[in-house]
Design a protein around this motif. Structure first.
Motif, PDB file in Angstrom:
ATOM      1  N   UNK A  57      20.632 -19.726   2.829  1.00  4.43           N
ATOM      2  CA  UNK A  57      21.713 -20.220   1.981  1.00  4.43           C
ATOM      3  C   UNK A  57      21.793 -21.718   2.248  1.00  4.43           C
ATOM      4  N   UNK A  58      21.209 -22.501   1.372  1.00  3.63           N
ATOM      5  CA  UNK A  58      21.152 -23.953   1.566  1.00  3.63           C
ATOM      6  C   UNK A  58      22.476 -24.574   1.137  1.00  3.63           C
ATOM      7  N   UNK A  59      23.035 -25.385   2.012  1.00  2.95           N
ATOM      8  CA  UNK A  59      24.388 -25.897   1.770  1.00  2.95           C
ATOM      9  C   UNK A  59      24.389 -27.355   1.324  1.00  2.95           C
ATOM     10  N   UNK A  60      25.214 -27.612   0.312  1.00  5.02           N
ATOM     11  CA  UNK A  60      25.454 -28.975  -0.152  1.00  5.02           C
ATOM     12  C   UNK A  60      26.739 -29.454   0.510  1.00  5.02           C
ATOM     13  N   UNK A  61      26.583 -30.244   1.564  1.00  2.55           N
ATOM     14  CA  UNK A  61      27.731 -30.718   2.366  1.00  2.55           C
ATOM     15  C   UNK A  61      27.533 -32.191   2.671  1.00  2.55           C
ATOM     16  N   UNK A  62      28.393 -33.016   2.104  1.00  7.27           N
ATOM     17  CA  UNK A  62      28.216 -34.459   2.269  1.00  7.27           C
ATOM     18  C   UNK A  62      28.862 -35.007   3.539  1.00  7.27           C
ATOM     19  N   UNK A  63      29.903 -34.339   4.036  1.00  4.60           N
ATOM     20  CA  UNK A  63      30.569 -34.820   5.245  1.00  4.60           C
ATOM     21  C   UNK A  63      31.256 -33.665   5.960  1.00  4.60           C
ATOM     22  N   UNK A  64      31.705 -33.905   7.194  1.00  6.14           N
ATOM     23  CA  UNK A  64      32.470 -32.912   7.941  1.00  6.14           C
ATOM     24  C   UNK A  64      33.440 -33.640   8.860  1.00  6.14           C
ATOM     25  N   UNK A  65      34.488 -32.949   9.315  1.00  2.00           N
ATOM     26  CA  UNK A  65      35.459 -33.598  10.204  1.00  2.00           C
ATOM     27  C   UNK A  65      34.849 -34.066  11.517  1.00  2.00           C
ATOM     28  N   UNK A  66      33.831 -33.358  11.988  1.00  5.03           N
ATOM     29  CA  UNK A  66      33.242 -33.703  13.283  1.00  5.03           C
ATOM     30  C   UNK A  66      32.151 -34.764  13.191  1.00  5.03           C
ATOM     31  N   UNK A  67      31.408 -34.774  12.057  1.00  5.07           N
ATOM     32  CA  UNK A  67      30.275 -35.692  11.922  1.00  5.07           C
ATOM     33  C   UNK A  67      30.576 -36.897  11.028  1.00  5.07           C
ATOM     34  N   UNK A  68      31.678 -36.849  10.276  1.00  5.35           N
ATOM     35  CA  UNK A  68      31.915 -37.891   9.284  1.00  5.35           C
ATOM     36  C   UNK A  68      30.935 -37.717   8.129  1.00  5.35           C
ATOM     37  N   UNK A 191      30.389 -17.094  12.167  1.00  6.54           N
ATOM     38  CA  UNK A 191      30.306 -18.546  12.265  1.00  6.54           C
ATOM     39  C   UNK A 191      30.029 -18.953  13.709  1.00  6.54           C
ATOM     40  N   UNK A 192      28.980 -19.701  13.898  1.00  5.15           N
ATOM     41  CA  UNK A 192      28.633 -20.180  15.241  1.00  5.15           C
ATOM     42  C   UNK A 192      29.451 -21.403  15.633  1.00  5.15           C
ATOM     43  N   UNK A 193      30.248 -21.883  14.684  1.00  2.00           N
ATOM     44  CA  UNK A 193      31.098 -23.042  14.946  1.00  2.00           C
ATOM     45  C   UNK A 193      32.544 -22.588  15.129  1.00  2.00           C
ATOM     46  N   UNK A 194      33.151 -23.009  16.221  1.00  2.00           N
ATOM     47  CA  UNK A 194      34.575 -22.765  16.445  1.00  2.00           C
ATOM     48  C   UNK A 194      35.345 -23.740  15.558  1.00  2.00           C
ATOM     49  N   UNK A 195      36.099 -23.224  14.600  1.00  2.00           N
ATOM     50  CA  UNK A 195      36.762 -24.095  13.638  1.00  2.00           C
ATOM     51  C   UNK A 195      37.969 -24.823  14.224  1.00  2.00           C
ATOM     52  N   UNK A 196      38.375 -24.446  15.409  1.00  2.00           N
ATOM     53  CA  UNK A 196      39.454 -25.172  16.063  1.00  2.00           C
ATOM     54  C   UNK A 196      38.952 -26.425  16.746  1.00  2.00           C
ATOM     55  N   UNK A 197      37.799 -26.303  17.412  1.00  2.00           N
ATOM     56  CA  UNK A 197      37.234 -27.419  18.170  1.00  2.00           C
ATOM     57  C   UNK A 197      35.995 -28.023  17.514  1.00  2.00           C
ATOM     58  N   UNK A 198      35.384 -27.273  16.575  1.00  2.00           N
ATOM     59  CA  UNK A 198      34.140 -27.644  15.899  1.00  2.00           C
ATOM     60  C   UNK A 198      32.944 -27.693  16.854  1.00  2.00           C
ATOM     61  N   UNK A 221      26.059 -18.279  10.368  1.00  2.00           N
ATOM     62  CA  UNK A 221      26.460 -19.562   9.790  1.00  2.00           C
ATOM     63  C   UNK A 221      26.503 -20.668  10.848  1.00  2.00           C
ATOM     64  N   UNK A 222      25.906 -21.787  10.531  1.00  2.00           N
ATOM     65  CA  UNK A 222      26.002 -23.032  11.307  1.00  2.00           C
ATOM     66  C   UNK A 222      25.093 -23.064  12.538  1.00  2.00           C
ATOM     67  N   UNK A 241      21.229 -16.841   6.239  1.00  2.00           N
ATOM     68  CA  UNK A 241      21.308 -17.931   7.204  1.00  2.00           C
ATOM     69  C   UNK A 241      21.842 -19.166   6.488  1.00  2.00           C
ATOM     70  N   UNK A 242      23.098 -19.497   6.772  1.00  2.00           N
ATOM     71  CA  UNK A 242      23.737 -20.611   6.093  1.00  2.00           C
ATOM     72  C   UNK A 242      23.403 -21.901   6.837  1.00  2.00           C
TER      73      UNK A 242
END
Length: 264
Positions: A57-68, A191-198, A221-222, A241-242
């Motif tokens: 599952x290829x994701x179109x994501x331009x930014x994120x809170x953790x990476x900018x 989700x392999x990412x903790x959405x509280x801490x990222x 995911x992630x 696999x996202x």
């Protein structure tokens, strides 16, 4: 307040503002007319993953809170179709604006340029209004995040999603979320990412794999950035696999996907 709590609090304000711009009754009517004119896609998201050799599952994501900003200049009129041409089984498109730089229009752009594979409406869905948004812009499925919803809310949103012809990827993170699995979503996401801490740890999917029901569509995911990890996850029982950042951080995400699949 952690990052997730901040995002959800902001999302409630955002939805209220959106409802003032396009009233719920108006949006519901627009969706009803669209579904009448052009019924929802018959290409099933879960089935596509289960039958795919890669399940990406290829994701179109331009930014994120953790990476900018990951790829500020990426175009929704180019990248999603390039993903499809380069072997993606399905797409995920971020539609949260303030934290991920996304818009509903990105899904519409993808469809307008010829994307026919399933598209996941990736947002923090907490209100039925958002399901109508997802349906209107041409998504195939929506993400529901267990930690953002009570079990009753999740069940209600899942039921409405299905009425609108949308499949549901239910996202869980740890054992505390597992009770949501009995709601029987179309796809069971870890989700392999903790959405509280990222903080991201792909080992989370391996730890959770055996705690999910057998013979269902499972999505990791992630944090997946190499072919060997994907192969190991498939052996652990995952079908989807996202993946986003490892493609989006390049100048040509579609070509990066192509190279990844070649290395599989």
């Amino acid at each position: 307040m952690d990052i997730l709590e901040e995002i959800v609090a902001h999302k409630r304000i955002e939805i209220d503002q959106r409802k003032q711009f396009i009233a719920p009754r108006q949006l519901y009517g627009m969706v009803a007319q669209k579904l009448q004119d052009a019924p929802a896609t018959t290409v099933k998201f879960a089935t596509s993953l289960m039958e795919s050799e890669t399940g990406i599952i290829a994701e179109f994501k331009r930014m994120s809170p953790s990476k900018g900003w990951i790829n500020k200049d990426a175009k929704s009129s180019i990248v999603p179709l390039s993903y499809q041409k380069n072997g993606a089984t399905a797409l995920s498109i971020l539609t949260d604006t303030d934290y991920f730089g996304g818009y509903d229009e990105f899904v519409q752009d993808a469809r307008a340029t010829g994307v026919t594979i399933p598209i996941l409406y990736k947002n923090f869905v907490i209100d039925e209004y958002q399901l109508f948004q997802a349906s209107f812009c041409g998504a195939s499925a929506v993400l529901l995040i267990a930690v953002c919803l009570s079990k009753a809310e999740c069940k209600s949103l899942m039921s409405l999603a299905h009425e609108l012809g949308l499949e549901v990827l239910l996202e869980m993170h740890d054992r505390h979320d597992l009770e949501y699995a009995e709601l029987q979503p179309d796809m069971y996401g870890i989700n392999n990412r903790n959405l509280g801490s990222f903080v991201t740890d792909v080992n989370n999917s391996f730890k959770m794999a055996e705690q999910l029901p057998a013979d269902v569509c499972k999505v990791s995911e992630s944090g997946i950035d190499n072919p060997e990890t994907l192969k190991s996850l498939r052996e652990a029982g995952y079908n989807g696999f996202l993946m986003g950042e490892c493609f989006m951080k390049t100048s040509d995400p579609g070509e990066a996907l192509n190279k990844f699949i070649s290395n599989l």
